[in-house]
Design a protein around this motif. Structure first.
Motif, PDB file in Angstrom:
ATOM      1  N   THR A  40       0.850  -1.184   0.000  1.00 21.74           N
ATOM      2  CA  THR A  40       0.000   0.000   0.000  1.00 21.74           C
ATOM      3  C   THR A  40       0.885   1.233   0.000  1.00 21.74           C
ATOM      4  O   THR A  40       1.909   1.270   0.669  1.00 21.74           O
ATOM      5  CB  THR A  40      -0.908  -0.001   1.250  1.00 21.74           C
ATOM      6  OG1 THR A  40      -1.593  -1.245   1.314  1.00 21.74           O
ATOM      7  CG2 THR A  40      -1.929   1.104   1.196  1.00 21.74           C
ATOM      8  N   GLY A  44      -2.272   5.595   0.981  1.00 18.39           N
ATOM      9  CA  GLY A  44      -3.228   4.522   1.253  1.00 18.39           C
ATOM     10  C   GLY A  44      -3.149   4.055   2.700  1.00 18.39           C
ATOM     11  O   GLY A  44      -4.174   3.809   3.339  1.00 18.39           O
ATOM     12  N   ASN A 100      -3.869   4.392  -4.220  1.00 21.91           N
ATOM     13  CA  ASN A 100      -3.031   3.194  -4.243  1.00 21.91           C
ATOM     14  C   ASN A 100      -3.141   2.476  -5.588  1.00 21.91           C
ATOM     15  O   ASN A 100      -3.759   1.417  -5.690  1.00 21.91           O
ATOM     16  CB  ASN A 100      -3.451   2.261  -3.106  1.00 21.91           C
ATOM     17  CG  ASN A 100      -2.478   1.143  -2.892  1.00 21.91           C
ATOM     18  OD1 ASN A 100      -1.282   1.379  -2.804  1.00 21.91           O
ATOM     19  ND2 ASN A 100      -2.980  -0.073  -2.813  1.00 21.91           N
TER      20      ASN A 100
END
Length: 130
Positions: A40, A44, A100
């Motif tokens: 991530t 994110g 992301n």
């Protein structure tokens, strides 16, 4: 055979995806660690940490994931399960598009399965649009 490909396969895939997400979320509650945590981006991670820090939104999200995923997997009121998961899928898709990008492929599969199922269950949603 067509029904299997157009309903059962996407229903099962989506149900499994959300059931695994719920299990991961409940594991996080218990241990503070994720079972599955794909790569991530920093933005994110900040978003996810904000959801967790809220104290209520993360558990609510995981309960909705569990109920919707089980509904789809067990084929018990699957149109309702899909309706529960639709807002969650929208946020997940936008999360990957905006924060992301590495997760776009799985988000695309999720959205495709959702669209196929909405089409398959369209008669159950017809009353909502009258």
């Amino acid at each position: 055979m067509t029904r299997v490909l157009l309903v059962h396969l996407p229903r099962t895939l989506l149900g499994l995806l959300f059931l695994v997400s719920a299990a991961d979320g409940f594991w996080f509650f218990a241990t503070g660690e994720h079972l599955i945590h794909p790569p991530t981006s920093p933005a994110g991670l900040a978003f996810e940490q904000g959801l967790q820090a809220s104290g209520f939104l993360w558990p609510l999200l995981k309960i909705v994931n569990l109920l919707g995923g089980l509904s789809l997997l067990l084929n018990v009121v699957p149109a309702f399960g899909l309706a529960l998961l639709a807002p969650v899928m929208t946020v997940i898709a936008l999360f990957h598009l905006v924060l992301n990008p590495g997760g776009i492929p799985i988000a695309a599969v999720m959205v495709l399965c959702g669209v196929v199922l909405v089409h398959a269950y369209r008669d159950r949603y017809a009353a909502l649009f009258r």
